[in-house]
Write an enzyme that holds these catalytic residues in place. Sequence first.
Site, short mmCIF file in Angstrom:
data_model
loop_
_atom_site.label_atom_id
_atom_site.label_comp_id
_atom_site.label_asym_id
_atom_site.label_seq_id
_atom_site.Cartn_x
_atom_site.Cartn_y
_atom_site.Cartn_z
N HIS A 164 -3.24 9.69 11.30
CA HIS A 164 -2.13 9.20 12.05
C HIS A 164 -1.24 10.67 12.47
CE1 HIS A 164 -2.41 4.64 10.59
NE2 HIS A 164 -3.15 5.13 11.90
N GLU A 167 1.92 11.56 10.52
CA GLU A 167 2.07 11.74 9.20
C GLU A 167 1.55 13.15 8.55
OE1 GLU A 167 -0.47 8.34 7.68
OE2 GLU A 167 0.91 6.88 8.89
N HIS A 317 -2.36 8.70 3.64
CA HIS A 317 -1.48 8.53 4.70
C HIS A 317 -0.01 8.60 4.28
CE1 HIS A 317 -4.34 6.75 7.63
NE2 HIS A 317 -5.08 6.48 6.66
N GLU A 376 -0.92 5.63 0.52
CA GLU A 376 0.34 5.79 1.07
C GLU A 376 1.45 6.78 0.20
OE1 GLU A 376 0.47 4.84 4.30
OE2 GLU A 376 -0.62 3.31 4.46
#
Length: 406
Positions: A164, A167, A317, A376
């Site tokens: 992404h 990110e 992420h 994450e």
Amino acid sequence: MREYIVQKGDTLHRVASAFKLSADTLIADNPWAATQPYLICGQLLYIRPSTDRKYVIQPGENASQIAKQFGVELDELRLANSRLAEHDFVEGKIIIIPDDHQDQIVRLRGEYSYEDLKEDLEALTHKYPFIEVGSIGTSVMGKDIPYIRIGQGTRKIHANASVHANEWLTTPCLLRFIEQYAQGINGSGELAGNSQWVYAGSPMKLMEHTSLWVVPMVNPDGVELVQQGILPTHPLYHELRKWNEGRADYRGWKANIRGVDLNDQFPAYWEEEVRRRGKTGPSRRDYAGPTPLSEPESKALADLTEREQFDMVLSIHSQGQEIYWNYRDLEPKESRDWALQLAAATGYRAVKLGGSDAGYKDWFIQRFGKPGFTVEVGLGVNPLPMRDYDDIAAEVGMLMATVLSW
């Protein structure tokens, strides 16, 4: 003050770093810069003289003690004060304290860019010839998507980052681990004895038994868009403004340059994800594309995975400090235990996630029946602030060292 003409790729943080200033100082001298989302080539910035970090030597101190106190290498301290001999480091003398970790290759010089990545990969391979660097394919705009390989072992582990666009901080965090791993293998410095290796064992032995494949920036076009914005000369300028709902600021952009979310692109119940997201056309996030693997970036990652048949994969992420380890009950039974080990090493939460499809981790578990994880990192709003870099990089280091111990 001197004047500086903004060049292509400049951002406030990059210019401030180059002149050893804070971004706040640069804005104070150029207040208009805070009113526009990006710098524009040709604009003039006023640059005040940098103020080096200085220190007055206290009674009884020597150069070694001062270096340790500030967390810098003794050689760096001496280099920053090259006019001073050892006997000149005496009480009351004013000396310059160099920036931390100047000997590190991977460090932030403002927002970590695709150009920074290429420069650091070249420096890493020059210093550590056992690191293999190549390309898994090219992005929409023709940028090579680099991979890094360390080791020739039969056990194959893969990690990727910056799927992404906003990110992008995950890239230097993952790449810093690569540098630490290489230092440990090379036997240079103290990193081989760093606490993270308690989980993994000897880096040299790991290299013999493991092949680590890393794709540090899957989405280079998107990262560049988030960090630098676009000019009217960009071939997709009008489309991107429309897909970004008229915003000139692209820091909320997750997709690739064609408005496709690369982590919704994989053939694992892709149709279900399309229905759930409800996006029918290009957007800054959540559009899964016209078909699975329609985008060159996701196709290149899938092709690499098919070719190498990895034993475990991680997709890094941000944000949330969570580890997702399951997919529709197709994951192997050891996945949960592995997630708990990763959680213990990082302080993150191992989460059994539902209601999500078409991600890289999902496809890997469905396709190969092996452990796959989405991690994450960090907490906050993307892009995560650069001040969090050191903490997140340390957490990624613990994560990766634990994975290598598998």
